[in-house]
Design a protein around this motif. Structure first.
Motif, mmCIF file in Angstrom:
data_model
loop_
_atom_site.group_PDB
_atom_site.id
_atom_site.type_symbol
_atom_site.label_atom_id
_atom_site.label_comp_id
_atom_site.label_asym_id
_atom_site.label_seq_id
_atom_site.Cartn_x
_atom_site.Cartn_y
_atom_site.Cartn_z
ATOM 1 N N ARG A 44 0.827 -1.211 0.000
ATOM 2 C CA ARG A 44 0.000 0.000 0.000
ATOM 3 C C ARG A 44 0.860 1.258 0.000
ATOM 4 N NH1 ARG A 44 -4.274 0.924 -1.925
ATOM 5 N NH2 ARG A 44 -4.922 2.365 -0.311
ATOM 6 N N VAL A 45 1.917 1.266 0.794
ATOM 7 C CA VAL A 45 2.815 2.421 0.848
ATOM 8 C C VAL A 45 3.437 2.666 -0.532
ATOM 9 C CG1 VAL A 45 5.033 3.211 1.786
ATOM 10 C CG2 VAL A 45 3.273 2.313 3.325
ATOM 11 N N GLN A 46 3.708 1.587 -1.265
ATOM 12 C CA GLN A 46 4.290 1.709 -2.605
ATOM 13 C C GLN A 46 3.245 2.038 -3.663
ATOM 14 O OE1 GLN A 46 6.704 -1.717 -3.515
ATOM 15 N NE2 GLN A 46 8.031 -1.379 -1.755
ATOM 16 N N GLY A 47 1.983 2.154 -3.265
ATOM 17 C CA GLY A 47 0.945 2.594 -4.187
ATOM 18 C C GLY A 47 0.121 1.498 -4.842
ATOM 19 N N HIS A 48 0.289 0.266 -4.421
ATOM 20 C CA HIS A 48 -0.518 -0.816 -4.987
ATOM 21 C C HIS A 48 -1.963 -0.702 -4.507
ATOM 22 C CE1 HIS A 48 2.824 -2.988 -6.777
ATOM 23 N NE2 HIS A 48 3.532 -2.615 -5.709
ATOM 24 N N THR A 49 -2.882 -1.095 -5.354
ATOM 25 C CA THR A 49 -4.299 -1.000 -5.026
ATOM 26 C C THR A 49 -4.742 -2.191 -4.190
ATOM 27 O OG1 THR A 49 -5.022 -2.225 -6.983
ATOM 28 C CG2 THR A 49 -4.759 0.186 -7.224
ATOM 29 N N TRP A 50 -5.885 -1.984 -3.509
ATOM 30 C CA TRP A 50 -6.475 -3.096 -2.766
ATOM 31 C C TRP A 50 -6.810 -4.239 -3.725
ATOM 32 C CZ3 TRP A 50 -5.526 -3.244 2.059
ATOM 33 C CH2 TRP A 50 -5.485 -2.095 2.840
ATOM 34 N N ALA A 51 -7.259 -3.895 -4.921
ATOM 35 C CA ALA A 51 -7.625 -4.925 -5.899
ATOM 36 C C ALA A 51 -6.416 -5.769 -6.298
ATOM 37 C CB ALA A 51 -8.254 -4.275 -7.130
ATOM 38 N N SER A 52 -5.267 -5.140 -6.513
ATOM 39 C CA SER A 52 -4.083 -5.914 -6.918
ATOM 40 C C SER A 52 -3.586 -6.787 -5.770
ATOM 41 C CB SER A 52 -2.974 -4.995 -7.438
ATOM 42 O OG SER A 52 -2.455 -4.175 -6.416
ATOM 43 N N ILE A 53 -3.655 -6.273 -4.561
ATOM 44 C CA ILE A 53 -3.255 -7.059 -3.391
ATOM 45 C C ILE A 53 -4.202 -8.241 -3.213
ATOM 46 C CG2 ILE A 53 -3.031 -7.012 -0.870
ATOM 47 C CD1 ILE A 53 -2.201 -3.997 -1.250
ATOM 48 N N ALA A 54 -5.495 -7.988 -3.352
ATOM 49 C CA ALA A 54 -6.499 -9.046 -3.214
ATOM 50 C C ALA A 54 -6.286 -10.145 -4.242
ATOM 51 C CB ALA A 54 -7.898 -8.459 -3.343
ATOM 52 N N THR A 55 -5.969 -9.763 -5.470
ATOM 53 C CA THR A 55 -5.745 -10.750 -6.523
ATOM 54 C C THR A 55 -4.598 -11.686 -6.156
ATOM 55 O OG1 THR A 55 -6.620 -9.289 -8.231
ATOM 56 C CG2 THR A 55 -5.139 -11.038 -8.958
ATOM 57 N N VAL A 56 -3.506 -11.118 -5.689
ATOM 58 C CA VAL A 56 -2.346 -11.928 -5.309
ATOM 59 C C VAL A 56 -2.683 -12.865 -4.148
ATOM 60 C CG1 VAL A 56 -0.024 -11.813 -4.336
ATOM 61 C CG2 VAL A 56 -0.662 -10.284 -6.185
ATOM 62 N N GLY A 58 -5.625 -14.011 -3.474
ATOM 63 C CA GLY A 58 -6.704 -14.934 -3.838
ATOM 64 C C GLY A 58 -7.979 -14.705 -3.052
ATOM 65 N N ILE A 59 -8.204 -13.454 -2.624
ATOM 66 C CA ILE A 59 -9.421 -13.110 -1.897
ATOM 67 C C ILE A 59 -10.032 -11.868 -2.540
ATOM 68 C CG2 ILE A 59 -8.632 -14.155 0.259
ATOM 69 C CD1 ILE A 59 -7.880 -11.404 1.275
ATOM 70 N N SER A 60 -11.208 -11.483 -2.081
ATOM 71 C CA SER A 60 -11.861 -10.310 -2.661
ATOM 72 C C SER A 60 -11.207 -9.023 -2.171
ATOM 73 C CB SER A 60 -13.350 -10.292 -2.301
ATOM 74 O OG SER A 60 -13.516 -9.987 -0.928
ATOM 75 N N LYS A 61 -11.408 -7.970 -2.942
ATOM 76 C CA LYS A 61 -10.916 -6.652 -2.555
ATOM 77 C C LYS A 61 -11.537 -6.240 -1.223
ATOM 78 C CE LYS A 61 -12.585 -3.044 -4.665
ATOM 79 N NZ LYS A 61 -12.892 -1.959 -5.615
ATOM 80 N N GLN A 62 -12.806 -6.540 -1.052
ATOM 81 C CA GLN A 62 -13.495 -6.187 0.188
ATOM 82 C C GLN A 62 -12.891 -6.924 1.387
ATOM 83 O OE1 GLN A 62 -14.998 -7.126 -2.668
ATOM 84 N NE2 GLN A 62 -16.027 -5.244 -3.301
ATOM 85 N N ALA A 63 -12.555 -8.196 1.184
ATOM 86 C CA ALA A 63 -11.993 -8.985 2.284
ATOM 87 C C ALA A 63 -10.630 -8.455 2.715
ATOM 88 C CB ALA A 63 -11.886 -10.451 1.887
ATOM 89 N N VAL A 64 -9.777 -8.134 1.738
ATOM 90 C CA VAL A 64 -8.445 -7.629 2.095
ATOM 91 C C VAL A 64 -8.547 -6.250 2.727
ATOM 92 C CG1 VAL A 64 -7.740 -6.548 -0.099
ATOM 93 C CG2 VAL A 64 -6.039 -7.562 1.360
ATOM 94 N N HIS A 65 -9.454 -5.436 2.242
ATOM 95 C CA HIS A 65 -9.619 -4.106 2.826
ATOM 96 C C HIS A 65 -10.180 -4.198 4.241
ATOM 97 C CE1 HIS A 65 -11.324 -0.062 3.468
ATOM 98 N NE2 HIS A 65 -10.235 0.302 2.835
ATOM 99 N N LYS A 66 -11.123 -5.108 4.445
ATOM 100 C CA LYS A 66 -11.695 -5.285 5.788
ATOM 101 C C LYS A 66 -10.622 -5.749 6.773
ATOM 102 C CE LYS A 66 -15.300 -7.732 8.308
ATOM 103 N NZ LYS A 66 -16.416 -8.673 8.214
#
Length: 78
Positions: A44-56, A58-66
């Motif tokens: 996140r500090v490097q600017g990656h999106t929640w969606a890209s992190i979630a993809t890696v 293997g969970i939803s964007k909502q789950a990783v953000h929560k």
């Protein structure tokens, strides 16, 4: 935790005593959770999106953000 300690815990988890193995598995899980949190914070500090992190992960964007979103992401870890 050093990689050697994780290897030792993994070996203990595969040993003959299931109680020792369970303790080792729990410790490995805690360490992996801590490592994942650190890496999410760095991403996140490097600017990656929640969606890209979630993809890696293997969970939803909502789950990783929560799990990692909000101000707690940037608190110091003990």
């Amino acid at each position: 935790m050093e990689i050697d300690q994780i290897v030792s815990l993994t070996k203990a988890a595969n040993g003959d005593d299931p109680i020792v193995g369970l303790g080792a598995a729990a410790e490995v899980r805690r360490e992996m959770e801590r490592l994942e949190a650190v890496l999410v914070r760095r991403a996140r500090v490097q600017g990656h999106t929640w969606a890209s992190i979630a993809t890696v992960l293997g969970i939803s964007k909502q789950a990783v953000h929560k799990k990692y979103g909000g101000r707690s992401l940037f608190r110091e870890q003990d």
